[in-house]
Structures are given as C-alpha cells and as structure tokens.
Write an enzyme that holds these catalytic residues in place. Sequence first.
Site, PDB file in Angstrom:
ATOM      1  N   ASP A 175      -3.605 -15.443   7.583  1.00 62.44           N
ATOM      2  CA  ASP A 175      -2.364 -15.963   6.996  1.00 62.44           C
ATOM      3  C   ASP A 175      -1.562 -16.814   7.984  1.00 62.44           C
ATOM      4  O   ASP A 175      -0.572 -17.434   7.609  1.00 62.44           O
ATOM      5  CB  ASP A 175      -1.484 -14.799   6.522  1.00 62.44           C
ATOM      6  CG  ASP A 175      -2.110 -14.080   5.328  1.00 62.44           C
ATOM      7  OD1 ASP A 175      -2.878 -14.710   4.585  1.00 62.44           O
ATOM      8  OD2 ASP A 175      -1.821 -12.881   5.152  1.00 62.44           O
ATOM      9  N   ARG A 193       0.823  -1.213   0.000  1.00 64.59           N
ATOM     10  CA  ARG A 193       0.000   0.000   0.000  1.00 64.59           C
ATOM     11  C   ARG A 193       0.855   1.260   0.000  1.00 64.59           C
ATOM     12  O   ARG A 193       0.481   2.272  -0.596  1.00 64.59           O
ATOM     13  CB  ARG A 193      -0.946  -0.028   1.211  1.00 64.59           C
ATOM     14  CG  ARG A 193      -2.072  -1.077   1.042  1.00 64.59           C
ATOM     15  CD  ARG A 193      -2.642  -1.497   2.374  1.00 64.59           C
ATOM     16  NE  ARG A 193      -3.805  -2.361   2.293  1.00 64.59           N
ATOM     17  CZ  ARG A 193      -3.789  -3.680   2.070  1.00 64.59           C
ATOM     18  NH1 ARG A 193      -2.633  -4.307   1.857  1.00 64.59           N
ATOM     19  NH2 ARG A 193      -4.912  -4.386   2.037  1.00 64.59           N
ATOM     20  N   GLY A 242      -1.038 -12.240  -4.843  1.00 66.71           N
ATOM     21  CA  GLY A 242      -2.466 -11.967  -4.939  1.00 66.71           C
ATOM     22  C   GLY A 242      -2.787 -10.533  -4.545  1.00 66.71           C
ATOM     23  O   GLY A 242      -3.654  -9.892  -5.142  1.00 66.71           O
TER      24      GLY A 242
HETATM   25  C1  S3P Z   1      -4.068  -9.112   2.362  1.00 71.72           C
HETATM   26  C2  S3P Z   1      -5.291  -9.628   2.650  1.00 71.72           C
HETATM   27  C3  S3P Z   1      -5.530 -11.060   2.898  1.00 71.72           C
HETATM   28  C4  S3P Z   1      -4.249 -11.808   3.181  1.00 71.72           C
HETATM   29  C5  S3P Z   1      -3.146 -11.424   2.229  1.00 71.72           C
HETATM   30  C6  S3P Z   1      -2.859  -9.948   2.323  1.00 71.72           C
HETATM   31  C7  S3P Z   1      -3.936  -7.670   2.107  1.00 71.72           C
HETATM   32  O1  S3P Z   1      -6.125 -11.621   1.763  1.00 71.72           O
HETATM   33  O2  S3P Z   1      -4.464 -13.200   3.123  1.00 71.72           O
HETATM   34  O3  S3P Z   1      -1.972 -12.147   2.507  1.00 71.72           O
HETATM   35  O4  S3P Z   1      -2.810  -7.141   2.100  1.00 71.72           O
HETATM   36  O5  S3P Z   1      -4.986  -7.015   1.909  1.00 71.72           O
HETATM   37  P1  S3P Z   1      -7.724 -11.625   1.531  1.00 71.72           P
HETATM   38  O6  S3P Z   1      -8.151 -10.223   1.393  1.00 71.72           O
HETATM   39  O7  S3P Z   1      -7.935 -12.381   0.268  1.00 71.72           O
HETATM   40  O8  S3P Z   1      -8.281 -12.310   2.743  1.00 71.72           O
END
Ligand code: S3P
Length: 442
Positions: free
Chosen positions: A326, A32, A100
Amino acid sequence: MHSAQPRPATFTASGPLRGTVKVPGDKSISHRSLMLSALAVGESRVSGLLEGEDVLATAAAMRAMGAAIERTGEGEWRISGVGVGGLLQPQTALDMGNSGTSTRLLMGLVASHAISATFIGDASLSKRPMERVIDPMSLTGAEFNASPGGCLPLMVRGICPAVPISYRLPVASAQVKSAILLAGLNTPGITEVIEPVPTRDHSERMLAGFGAELTVETDVQGVRHIRLHGEAELKPQNIEVPGDPSSAAFPIVAALITPGSEVTVTHVGMNPTRTGIFKMLEAMGADIHYSNERVVGGEPVADITARHSALKGIEVPPEVAPSMIDEFPVFFVAASMAEGRTTTSGLDELRVKESDRLALMATGLTMIGVKLEEREDGLILDGSGGEPFAGGATIASALDHRIAMSFAVAGQNARAGIMVDDVSPIATSFPTFEVMLQSLRR
Ligand code: S3P
C-alpha cells in the site's frame, strides 16, 4: 460513506515540517478486531480503532448480522459477539463503500454461515476483482452471483456445514488468505491456506489471540502452511490497535523530502510483514530512527523519527512488494526526489487497488515534472536529486485515498502548489490527515 461531492484541495510548500504526531489505528487490524470480536461469545473492547469510513463499513455490516457494536469514546469500542456460527441474515444489502478489505473478508465469513448477503460498494470498489475470493469459497459449497467480471454488486449464499479446503494462494493476498481462514472458523475439520509468498499476518495473530486453534508451518521452500481447526470458540478480548504504518509512511516521506524537516510518529505498528517501506527508504539513505520499541497486544510497536535526507535511487526487489504493497504511491514520491534511478517491478497488484495506482502515479508524477517510465508491472523513476517538484498541476485522485495523500506529500516540496481534485477519499483510512499535516507546518 463519504459524500458524493468532490472536495478539491491545494498543497503548497511552507518550509520544514517539524513535530510529533500520532497516526490513526491500523486499518487491517481494526477490521479484524471488529470481525473477530463480533464472532466471540461475550464482550470485547477495542481501543485505538481507526474510525475511518472503511472500518465503519465493517462495523455496520457486523451490526447488520447481529453483533452489538457501540462506540464508548474516541477510538474506544465495545462489541458483543454472536459466537461463531451465529451470524444473522442481514435485512438489506451490505454497503462496503470503498473498502476491499471489508468486502473480501466478509465474503469469507458469510460463505460458511447459513445466510445470504448482497455486497455493494462505490464506483472504485465495484471495479475491483472478487473472483480471487469466489474461486476458493466456491470449493466450500458456497454460491456466488456476481456482476460481470466477478465484480460488485455480488450475492453470496453461504452454506453450513461448509466443506473444509486446502488452498494454495495464486496471488499474494492477505485479504484472500483471511477470507478463507474466516470461512474456516465455522467449518468442520481443518481449513488450510498455503501461502508461497508471505503477506501481512494480522489474521493469524489475532485468531490465535482469540483462542482459535491455528498452526503456521514454514516448509524448506519458505512456503507457509496455515491450518485452522474449525468450529472454533472465540473468547472475547481487549485489543489495543497500534498506529497504521501505512498511514505513518505519509508524514515520514514528507519529512524525508522536505529540507530542514524532522518528524516523529509515535506508536506505529512494526509488524515485519508491513515495514518494507521503512527498510527500502533506509536502503536509499533515509535518516530514520526507531525508539521506544515495545509489544502491544501481540504486535511490535515503535516511535519513528525521520529527518530530511539526501536519498539515492535503488532497485526494489519484487519479493519486498507484499510488505509495502500500500506504500508504493508515496514511495514513488520519495524515489522521484532521490538522486539517480529507482526501479520497481512485480507490482501488477497495484493495478487493481482502489485505483490503478501505477497508471495514476505515473500520470500525476509526470504532470508535476518527474521523469519516469511506466511498465506493466512497475515504474522506473529518474529522481531529481532533491530538486523540488515543479508542481502547478491538478491531480485526479480517482476515489483513491493513497493517491490523494501521496500528492499532498509531494506538495510539501513543490515550486508551485499541487491541486488534488478530490481529497474526500482520505476519510476512508486517515480522517485526520490534513489536520496532522497542518500541525507539522510552521
Ligand atoms: C489488506 C491486504 C492488502 C492491502 C489492503 C489491506 C488486509 O490487500 O492492500 O489495503 O487488510 O488484508 P491484498 O490482500 O489484496 O494484497
């Protein structure tokens, strides 16, 4: 991106773990800080940035869309932003590697700019569901062309001006929440996210810190309404990234399960939306002590000391899940050493992380001698009451850093070594993990 060559490693017990360590910067905050700095007008500085592959993928993508991003020292970065609305058309596909968070947040950012971008990633990321971002973003007028199953490779055609939306999150996901808010930055009017189950709030905190007009209201049912005024102007900031509690969980659990251990992790982020793991370990009887509590850059921070503890099994309430989402892989390792039964439920999301973490942890823990039952939405573990793991197995990490690190931790109290078939994915979030673990062994 990490090499395609797998790197196996064996983790063996060597007695107590002792010492003081620092873990790298928080991954969520690092992503971010780069994204918002790249959207501010002027020069921001970030210190303590996690220099892992996932965050470097975000840096490369923001550069490809016009921001000037430069490393000035260890964890020290300088970013010159293009301003909200100023992102440029990337000339090649954006390679998100294993990340992701980069993918989903950037899909949101691109959606409200008059550019298009193609997102690609590794084999793990290419299996992960993206409809959760495509669905809300399609309501804004952005267009998506995804691979079957709503997966990567995926093309986003952004729209400007986008239509502001009010969206109730169907899954508890900070990534989806953040994608919508980031899209809202360059959207006229008010973008609203309705969040029935609270998730990590780093985006809200940081958006406000950069000067965006944002309000958060919690209604009588405990549902959060986050409203962002669009066409925001972000002011450059100096950001200090705290240590990642998700990374700190590994040395802390290693200390808790290894007789004679005492480990301190300094400068760990203590944002209450992230500390479920420590609360659950304490509920199991873990000897965890917090010191030097302070606030750094709008986030609470503390040093955490953990000593070897006789843990007791508990039932983990499903509503705690988002605050330790996590950490379940390494939590399952701790639960496997507890006396009695630990029950977890409501963890369907673990099946769509970097790997199917319920399946991989169930298989791997069973291979090292743990008695457990795998359910659709959780694991039920019958702990050994402190007896070491049998070990002597080779675990598949399946491109998942946290699976690799969880079994490395289990190896610290196993009768025979635990081999992980590929530890290279650890570099996505914790490049110094093996060196840190080694420094605690004497
Ligand atoms: C994250 C949100 C989580 C987490 C990921 C980091 C983030 O995922 O598992 O490692 O930085 O917003 P989800 O939003 O899919 O739960």
